[in-house]
Design an enzyme around this catalytic site. Structure first.
Site, PDB file in Angstrom:
ATOM      1  N   ASN A  17     104.969  41.099 -21.068  1.00 17.20           N
ATOM      2  CA  ASN A  17     104.927  41.131 -19.997  1.00 17.20           C
ATOM      3  C   ASN A  17     105.721  40.587 -18.541  1.00 17.20           C
ATOM      4  O   ASN A  17     105.886  40.905 -17.888  1.00 17.20           O
ATOM      5  CB  ASN A  17     103.812  39.890 -19.122  1.00 17.20           C
ATOM      6  CG  ASN A  17     103.529  38.648 -19.541  1.00 17.20           C
ATOM      7  OD1 ASN A  17     104.165  38.520 -19.508  1.00 17.20           O
ATOM      8  ND2 ASN A  17     102.836  38.362 -19.193  1.00 17.20           N
ATOM      9  N   ARG A  48     103.133  29.218 -13.194  1.00 17.41           N
ATOM     10  CA  ARG A  48     101.707  28.937 -13.240  1.00 17.41           C
ATOM     11  C   ARG A  48     101.887  27.586 -11.886  1.00 17.41           C
ATOM     12  O   ARG A  48     102.353  27.042 -11.539  1.00 17.41           O
ATOM     13  CB  ARG A  48     101.787  27.955 -14.177  1.00 17.41           C
ATOM     14  CG  ARG A  48     101.755  28.884 -15.388  1.00 17.41           C
ATOM     15  CD  ARG A  48     100.677  28.717 -15.996  1.00 17.41           C
ATOM     16  NE  ARG A  48      99.991  29.241 -16.796  1.00 17.41           N
ATOM     17  CZ  ARG A  48     101.216  30.760 -17.368  1.00 17.41           C
ATOM     18  NH1 ARG A  48     101.242  31.388 -15.888  1.00 17.41           N
ATOM     19  NH2 ARG A  48     100.403  31.395 -18.500  1.00 17.41           N
ATOM     20  N   GLN A  59      92.360  28.315 -13.036  1.00 15.97           N
ATOM     21  CA  GLN A  59      92.270  29.348 -12.412  1.00 15.97           C
ATOM     22  C   GLN A  59      90.693  29.720 -13.779  1.00 15.97           C
ATOM     23  O   GLN A  59      90.338  29.012 -14.591  1.00 15.97           O
ATOM     24  CB  GLN A  59      92.865  30.260 -13.321  1.00 15.97           C
ATOM     25  CG  GLN A  59      94.213  30.454 -12.632  1.00 15.97           C
ATOM     26  CD  GLN A  59      95.383  31.330 -13.223  1.00 15.97           C
ATOM     27  OE1 GLN A  59      96.883  31.223 -12.414  1.00 15.97           O
ATOM     28  NE2 GLN A  59      94.910  32.391 -14.124  1.00 15.97           N
ATOM     29  N   HIS A 100      94.897  36.419 -10.570  1.00 19.38           N
ATOM     30  CA  HIS A 100      96.105  36.068 -11.958  1.00 19.38           C
ATOM     31  C   HIS A 100      96.375  37.412 -12.819  1.00 19.38           C
ATOM     32  O   HIS A 100      95.576  37.382 -13.614  1.00 19.38           O
ATOM     33  CB  HIS A 100      95.553  35.393 -13.068  1.00 19.38           C
ATOM     34  CG  HIS A 100      97.918  34.808 -13.931  1.00 19.38           C
ATOM     35  ND1 HIS A 100      96.960  34.293 -14.716  1.00 19.38           N
ATOM     36  CD2 HIS A 100      98.918  35.521 -13.941  1.00 19.38           C
ATOM     37  CE1 HIS A 100      98.380  34.028 -15.066  1.00 19.38           C
ATOM     38  NE2 HIS A 100      99.019  34.849 -14.940  1.00 19.38           N
TER      39      HIS A 100
END
Lengths: 376, 385
Positions: free
Chosen positions: A144, A282, A311, A330
């Site tokens: 990613n 993060r 999260q 996210h």
């Protein structure tokens, strides 16, 4: 028979101090925790990252005789995940809906050999506990990086160009150019610093190059000189010396014990008044309240990112309501394109696991009791 | 002095009758008279934002930052945001303004009728880029000079286009809405979010802004296509990797993303109608920071509603300001804003400096930078012909 063999193997593995990830043919129990697709699951056959899509590997796994349990229910002692902790061999998790693999869960997971992250970032796992228990932890390194770098550049532009107030005017039936233009800027000519110049940081710098900014980067290591020259970015050895020079700061470090909470009130105060901060790394790297306070005071002119702590972010997380933010859930690394890449990466590592082969070396986060260097 | 000359001219025109285009092109010479000029500027109001930033020169309150400079030379400088209707502030000054400064972000429509009444008018300056709010043929016939600050916002607009491509491709806005509403549903965003990498992006028009966009797109590793009357120079083609497409309607079906980068002219008005939109790929993303009237308003809204257009974004509308009920405000998957991309603080400082430079040359009887002319000596610039 399988249970006896498994028990014998565990005795051997414990003696060896490792739950070797290349053992036994035979049926495995694979558990995957992903986000639910809901009504969207049917809309796109490439939407492999959701529970319903299950990385697109159900057929492949079941045709080899393995068991594949997939759920989104991961929190609390009575959740679906807990029911399978004891006997699963492989647990696949994803940062976009992270199953927190605590030391306690690791202890209960008697058959567990392998933890795979469908994506990048394995900080939702207690890595030292995993290492001590002889588990292998691996992620789909590179899956990613482009997605996140594109997304960072998007958020820089959204904040610097003051896009969101303009969009809000439109959908509210308004028109007030001044309401946007008084604090909208071009990216050109601004000083952009990336904290961390690993894979994602470098891809970001490459995408920034034609914007004709002043590019700075801080990292433990300097980038290779040819690449530095090609990108035109300057190395800044001292983070706290770099920060006050920047109009824009992008966070590109993993979450580790060293980086947790490193951007606190004091460090934020070192940044220029009116700084733009983008954090797709993060949430816990930042001090949550310090960011919210700085946005309220205007010391931070704009804060954007797709990561929070924890999260999913609770309904009352202050970053939802602070002024001048460009937050989302996210998502940056779970575009359809990225899902296809990390699904393929997980499939490849499962294939190697079944065959007793090693993974691509850069995928390992924990191997044979050792943590990868960025987590040390 | 200026008023007497105006009166003489008025008398002469009255003899000719009201509808005769009233001045031979050479007569409103741009090198005319030293002496005090009346400069009128129409800009957007700053309101409560005017005091927040000394560099906010583009608003009416700051007046491009040139009031002191103009008044110290004995000129009169009237600035307003009130531009529409027969009783507006602008109308009061039409009859005797020598110079009218307008801006695309709050455009004063300089119609043939207004031109006919503007007896002293010599020069129309656009603070920004895009002078389609001026009736250019009428201006040419009346012997006016029209000029804009070419280059002042090219980078601004190119950055903004790339931002909107990413906003739509990556499906940013639904995620942001979730964040501010207390929600969390990754799937609601991820099921239709894509990377830009590897997609086919076509720019319709590869002039200054189109080229800057292509340069900024290059590191994203897309397939880049461009359509224009002329090819860009081979070095730039090689540098960006962009491929020339001679046939617009052959290029459109290849594109995942289409960006508009041409001026509004009689040729381009309404060129993206229902038929042309249908030629685009289902799920196309369109970004238009060029001019709203290039699109058929209804056709765009319909295509967004069906999903044939997966996302439409831009900062231009027809008309501007956009009325409260303009359909583009409410169509699904839009990334619209008011007309702002070229009026960042950086853009404002550049076009204010460019206007000041042209006013200075005007006062001294000097030519402008050649690329700034839109109408000169009765002729329209190439892109408007």
């Amino acid at each position: 028979m399988a249970m006896w063999r498994a028990a014998a193997r565990q005795l051997v593995d414990r003696a060896l101090g490792s739950r070797a990830a290349h053992t036994s043919a035979g049926s495995k129990k694979i558990v995957g925790v992903f986000y639910k697709g809901w009504e969207y699951a049917d809309k796109n056959p490439n939407f492999v990252g959701c529970v319903e899509g299950a990385l697109g590997i159900r057929g492949w796994l079941e045709s080899q005789g393995h068991q594949y349990i997939v759920t989104d229910d991961k929190e609390g002692p009575n959740c679906e995940l807990e029911k399978h902790i004891e006997d699963m061999h492989v647990l696949i998790t994803t940062p976009f809906h992270p199953a927190y693999v605590t030391a306690e869960r690791i202890k209960k997971a008697k058959n567990l050999e392998l933890l795979l992250t469908a994506g990048i970032g394995s900080d939702h796992i207690d890595l030292p506990a995993a290492a001590a228990a002889g588990l292998t932890v691996a992620e789909v390194t590179g899956s990613n990086t482009v997605s996140v770098a594109e997304d960072e550049l998007l958020r820089i532009l959204i904040l610097l160009r003051n896009f969101l107030p303009g969009y809000q005017q439109v959908v509210q039936g308004e028109w007030n150019v001044a309401g946007i233009a008084h604090r909208a800027y071009d990216l050109e000519g601004k000083t952009v610093g990336t904290v961390g110049a690993g894979r994602i940081g470098r891809l970001l710098l490459q995408r920034l190059k034609p914007f004709n900014c002043n590019l700075l980067y801080h990292d433990r290591l300097q980038i290779d000189p040819e690449l530095e020259k090609e990108i035109g970015a300057k190395f800044e050895e001292d983070l706290d010396a770099m920060l006050p020079k920047c109009d824009v700061i992008v966070i590109n470090t993993p979450l580790t014990e060293k980086t947790r909470g490193m951007f606190n009130k004091e460090r934020i105060a070192k940044m220029k008044k009116g700084v733009i901060v983008v954090n797709n790394a993060r949430g816990a790297i930042m001090d949550t309240q310090a960011v919210a306070d700085a946005c309220s005071s205007g010391h931070i002119a704009g804060y954007g990112g797709d990561v929070w702590f924890p999260q999913p972010a609770p309904k009352d997380h202050p970053w939802r309501y602070m002024p001048n933010h460009a937050m989302t859930p996210h998502i940056s690394g779970t575009t359809i394109d990225a899902q296809l890449r990390y699904a393929e990466g997980v499939r490849d590592m499962l294939d190697r696991y079944f065959k007793g082969e090693d993974f691509p070396v850069h995928n390992y986060i924990v191997k044979e009791g050792q943590l990868a260097s960025q987590y040390q | 002095m200026a008023m007497r000359r105006a009166a003489q001219q008025a008398a002469r025109f009255a003899m000719l009758g009201p509808h005769v285009p009233h001045i031979a092109p050479a007569a409103r010479s741009l090198h005319a008279s030293a002496g005090s000029k009346k400069i009128v500027g129409v800009f957007y109001k700053g309101g409560e934002y005017a005091d927040r930033n000394p560099n906010f020169v583009g608003c009416a309150e700051h007046a491009l930052g040139i009031r002191g400079w103009l008044e110290s030379q004995g000129h009169q400088y009237i600035v307003t945001d009130d531009k529409d209707g027969p009783n507006c502030e602008l109308e009061k000054h039409i009859a005797d303004a020598h110079v009218l400064i307008t801006t695309p972000f709050h455009p004063a429509y300089v119609t043939a009728d207004r031109i006919a009444r503007a007896k002293n008018l010599e020069l129309l300056l656009t603070a920004g880029i895009g002078s389609d709010h001026v009736d250019l043929p009428a201006a040419a016939a009346a012997g006016l000079t029209v000029a804009e600050v070419t280059g002042s916002n090219t980078v601004s607009v190119a950055e903004d286009q790339l931002m909107r491509v990413l906003v739509l491709m990556r499906n940013f806005l639904p995620g942001h809405h979730q964040a501010i509403r207390g929600e969390w549903d990754v799937a609601g965003v991820a099921h239709r979010a894509y990377d830009l990498e590897g997609k086919t992006v076509g720019t319709v028009g590869a002039g200054r802004i189109g080229r800057l966009l292509l340069q900024r797109l290059r590191p994203f590793n897309c397939r880049l296509l461009y359509h224009d009357r002329l090819r860009i120079d081979p070095e730039l083609e090689a540098e960006t990797g962009a491929q020339f497409e001679a046939e617009l309607d052959a290029m459109l079906p290849k594109c995942d993303v289409v960006v508009l980068n041409m001026p509004l002219t009689e040729k381009t008005r309404g060129m993206f109608d229902k038929e042309r939109i249908a030629r685009m790929k289902k799920g196309v993303i369109i970004v238009n920071n060029a001019r709203g009237a290039i699109m058929d308003t209804r056709a765009v809204a319909d295509a967004c509603a069906t999903g044939h257009i997966a996302g439409y974004g831009g900062d231009v509308w027809h008309p501007q300001p956009a009325p409260k009920d303009h359909p583009w405000r409410y169509m699904p998957n839009n990334a619209m804003t008011p007309h702002i991309s070229g009026t960042t603080i950086d853009g404002q400082l550049r076009y204010a400096a460019g206007v000041k430079d042209m006013l200075e040359r005007y006062f001294k009887g000097q030519d402008f930078p050649v690329q700034n002319y839109i109408v000169k000596e009765g002729k329209l610039a190439g892109q408007y012909q």
